[in-house]
Design an enzyme around this catalytic site. Sequence first.
Site, PDB file in Angstrom:
ATOM      1  CE  LYS A 161      -7.042   4.752  -3.073  1.00  0.00           C
ATOM      2  NZ  LYS A 161      -7.186   3.962  -4.264  1.00  0.00           N
ATOM      3  CB  SER A 221      -5.981   1.915  -6.495  1.00  0.00           C
ATOM      4  OG  SER A 221      -6.943   1.463  -5.558  1.00  0.00           O
TER       5      SER A 221
END
Lengths: 163, 187
Positions: free
Chosen positions: A87, A43
């Site tokens: 993230k 990701s």
Amino acid sequence: MFGQWRSVAKEAVDRALIMAEFCCFLHVIPNYLCSSTIVHGPSMLPTLNLTGDVVIAEHVSHRLGKISRGDLVLVCSPQNPRKIVTKRVVGMEGDTVSFFLDPNFGDRYRTAVVPKGHVWIQGDNVYASNDSRYFGPVPYGLIQGKVFFRVWPPDSFGPLGKD
Amino acid sequence: MFGQWRSVAKEAVDRALIMAEFCCFLHVIPNYLCSSTIVHGPSMLPTLNLTGDVVIAEHVSHRLGKISRGDLVLVCSPQNPRKIVTKRVVGMEGDTVSFFLDPNFGDRYRTAVVPKGHVWIQGDNVYASNDSRYFGPVPYGLIQGKVFFRMFFAIDVQRQKMKLDSQFQFLFPSEGSQTISFGDDFG
């Protein structure tokens, strides 16, 4: 003889206490100052590699409220409280964020306003990231730390920051 | 003389390290085992008092996943990350919760399903509580601890009761509470 047992017991308690204090010290340093973590997954490509990077994260900034747009953060996942994900903070509270509903094709996009006390996190690899586009803005209290340096692999040794 | 400075410096560093270790110990115990907190506010009446209670909270259960329906928990507020609130867990993940849109009048209610990894928290006093009915289900990771014991009752509630109008009498708990007065100059 009883006195001998008492002094041995007292010394054992003292040493156990010193060991406990030292273990607390060993625990507080990674959790409140600086720790190393292995991060893996697709990701955050191309910033972080698929098969695993060793990064250094600091745990001071988020307690002082110094997280801002573009920071790489460790966040407790809102879908699984035992998992910590990495993230990038794309929007702070009050920001308006836009994202494509399907990055593969189409131009349809959605706009959202980040509510008070929350942040909007996204993975750099929008094609393979489960982030705020799916589970919504994340409360600021779930941020665990900020990633600022990469140690492994050696050819990518160096600081990590805002792009 | 240089050797004397070195030994003094070494001993200073050793003692500073021991002090640091002890401070870490003093910090870990309240955060990972058991701590005492003062809670105040109207949102948990009649369980917790308006003017303040001293409660004991343990910080072990939520790390082991042992929080369940009906527990009193300390939660990091999703609206203000620096504030910790005390509410009751009404629904766990997967539960369906129903609540009146306005508890004062009307029968209109709404139903919600608690998503995975979240809990639904509500204050016992539904008339004056800012909880999941307003900010939605809360991620489990925001739970900081579980309240399981109260030490003091209603710090100086009698004095506060005299200062407010009579219409606020119904907010206060029944006569079973004790009062501990902390002196004449309170408030």
